[in-house]
Design a protein around this motif. Sequence first.
Motif, short mmCIF file in Angstrom:
data_model
loop_
_atom_site.label_atom_id
_atom_site.label_comp_id
_atom_site.label_asym_id
_atom_site.label_seq_id
_atom_site.Cartn_x
_atom_site.Cartn_y
_atom_site.Cartn_z
N ALA A 35 47.19 42.58 40.39
CA ALA A 35 47.62 42.73 41.77
C ALA A 35 49.03 42.22 41.95
N PHE A 47 48.56 39.84 50.43
CA PHE A 47 48.22 40.90 49.50
C PHE A 47 49.14 42.10 49.70
N ALA A 50 46.63 46.25 44.54
CA ALA A 50 45.81 45.87 43.40
C ALA A 50 45.39 47.11 42.63
N GLY A 101 40.11 40.80 40.95
CA GLY A 101 40.48 41.92 41.82
C GLY A 101 40.17 41.66 43.27
N TRP A 103 41.57 41.65 47.59
CA TRP A 103 42.75 41.34 48.37
C TRP A 103 42.97 39.86 48.58
N TYR A 108 42.02 35.53 42.21
CA TYR A 108 42.95 35.65 41.09
C TYR A 108 43.23 34.26 40.52
#
Length: 121
Positions: A35, A47, A50, A101, A103, A108
């Motif tokens: 991402a 975000f 991704a 994975g 938003w 992560y």
Amino acid sequence: QVQLVESGGGLVQAGGSLRLSCAASGRTFSNYAMAWFRQAPGKEREFVSAIKGSGASTAYANSVKGRFTISRNNAKNSEYLQMNSRKTEDTAVYYCAADLGGWSTRRYGYWGQGTQVTVSS
């Protein structure tokens, strides 16, 4: 462990284009969703886009949909963000991220050091 290094940031005029790259090393790259997030001064990290490990599925924030394109090359352990039709509000530090994975930053576990992107009017 996965190490991520971004490159390609810089100064671009509004309406221009820029391509960010993220080089990964460590574990099997294709096992991880990748991402891009960004953080402007005084704001929270947000975000941007991704892509799943296979590259078959992508997602975008509404603010960049239609202007940015995320891609990856698993053979080169690399991820990319093509940014077109840049706006001044795109100015931020852009971060590459890898892991589960989605938003949320919480999904992560691996992050690059960030690359500055500045859009001038």
